[in-house]
Write an enzyme that holds these catalytic residues in place. Structure first.
Site, mmCIF file in Angstrom:
data_model
loop_
_atom_site.group_PDB
_atom_site.id
_atom_site.type_symbol
_atom_site.label_atom_id
_atom_site.label_comp_id
_atom_site.label_asym_id
_atom_site.label_seq_id
_atom_site.Cartn_x
_atom_site.Cartn_y
_atom_site.Cartn_z
ATOM 1 N N HIS A 67 -87.416 -110.110 23.697
ATOM 2 C CA HIS A 67 -88.734 -110.014 24.035
ATOM 3 C C HIS A 67 -89.742 -111.055 23.891
ATOM 4 C CE1 HIS A 67 -88.453 -106.014 26.638
ATOM 5 N NE2 HIS A 67 -88.426 -105.668 25.051
ATOM 6 N N TYR B 275 -95.274 -94.061 23.891
ATOM 7 C CA TYR B 275 -95.551 -95.371 24.912
ATOM 8 C C TYR B 275 -94.695 -95.748 25.999
ATOM 9 C CZ TYR B 275 -95.799 -100.475 24.640
ATOM 10 O OH TYR B 275 -95.995 -101.592 25.213
ATOM 11 N N SER C 226 -94.000 -98.393 28.858
ATOM 12 C CA SER C 226 -94.501 -99.820 28.877
ATOM 13 C C SER C 226 -94.663 -100.743 30.185
ATOM 14 C CB SER C 226 -93.128 -100.964 28.570
ATOM 15 O OG SER C 226 -91.323 -100.917 29.056
ATOM 16 N N THR D 9 -97.334 -107.478 30.135
ATOM 17 C CA THR D 9 -96.983 -105.754 30.168
ATOM 18 C C THR D 9 -98.250 -104.949 29.089
ATOM 19 O OG1 THR D 9 -95.768 -105.383 27.950
ATOM 20 C CG2 THR D 9 -94.309 -105.863 28.782
#
Length: 222
Positions: free
Chosen positions: A3, A112, A114, A125
């Site tokens: 990422h 969580y 995103s 993000t």
């Protein structure tokens, strides 16, 4: 995927462009010299670097071997199917995931999800905190024999509405995670950490038991 260079939106755009090109064209052009300009790169590295690369490779292989992967296809559960009941796919699936977690563990924990902030320059993000008071009320009601079907449906609609609202806030830069992260790091760098970040509530928030994301496109099919 790795990422550091970008996020899911960029990969989705790539997949959509390839999908559209493949489905709109009846033929695929073939270059005269498909390998022209391509050559192998030879790396001059020390034995220590080569050994470090091999160790990293073995570690990644161990991690991959320890990972479980399961794929579920749910016909009728896409955007069109959700629209029939007046719901959006993402809020519905997020609440469904929490219901499954509740039935497995009899607990509601931090979630969580995103979301992209690519609408802003240099945006990456933000986090949608999908576990809400409304979603917790719904999942608990689903196993409460005293609750009627109408009661459960009403709580579901409230949970969906709440999720849609906080999703919009996060996408528009009104989330809390990135803001709190920056304040935490600035405090540490300045030698003045705030007691908020030592609080048990903040620790529970950051202990993400479910890490999720959503991408929508006809180009995506596992």
């Amino acid at each position: 995927f790795e990422h550091s260079w970008g996020d899911g939106v960029a990969v989705l755009r790539f997949a959509v462009d390839i999908f559209n090109e493949c489905t709109s064209s009846t033929s695929v052009p073939s270059p005269e010299n498909p390998t022209e300009g391509i050559h192998k790169l030879e790396w001059d590295m020390s034995p220590e670097t080569a050994a470090a690369i091999q160790n990293a490779r073995r570690r990644m292989e161990r991690d991959a071997a320890a990972m479980d992967l399961d794929i579920m296809v749910c016909p009728g559960m896409g955007k069109a199917g959700m629209a029939k009941i007046g719901a959006r796919a993402d809020p519905f699936m997020q609440v469904a995931i929490q219901l499954a977690y509740w039935r497995l563990h009899q607990a509601t924990d931090s979630v969580y999800e995103s979301c992209s902030t690519a609408a802003f320059r240099h945006g990456r993000t933000e986090c949608i905190r999908a576990a809400t008071i409304e979603s917790a009320a719904f999942v608990k009601a689903m196993d409460d024999a005293s609750m009627t079907l109408a009661d459960k449906a009403g709580l579901l609609r409230k949970a969906l509405a709440r999720h849609a609202a906080i999703s919009k806030d996060a996408k528009m830069g009104q989330g809390i995670d990135r803001h709190l992260f920056a304040l935490h790091k600035l405090g540490l760098q300045g030698g003045r950490p705030h007691p908020l970040f030592e609080d048990a509530a903040y620790g529970a928030l950051k202990a993400d038991m479910l890490s999720t994301s959503s991408l929508y496109s006809d180009a995506l099919m596992l």
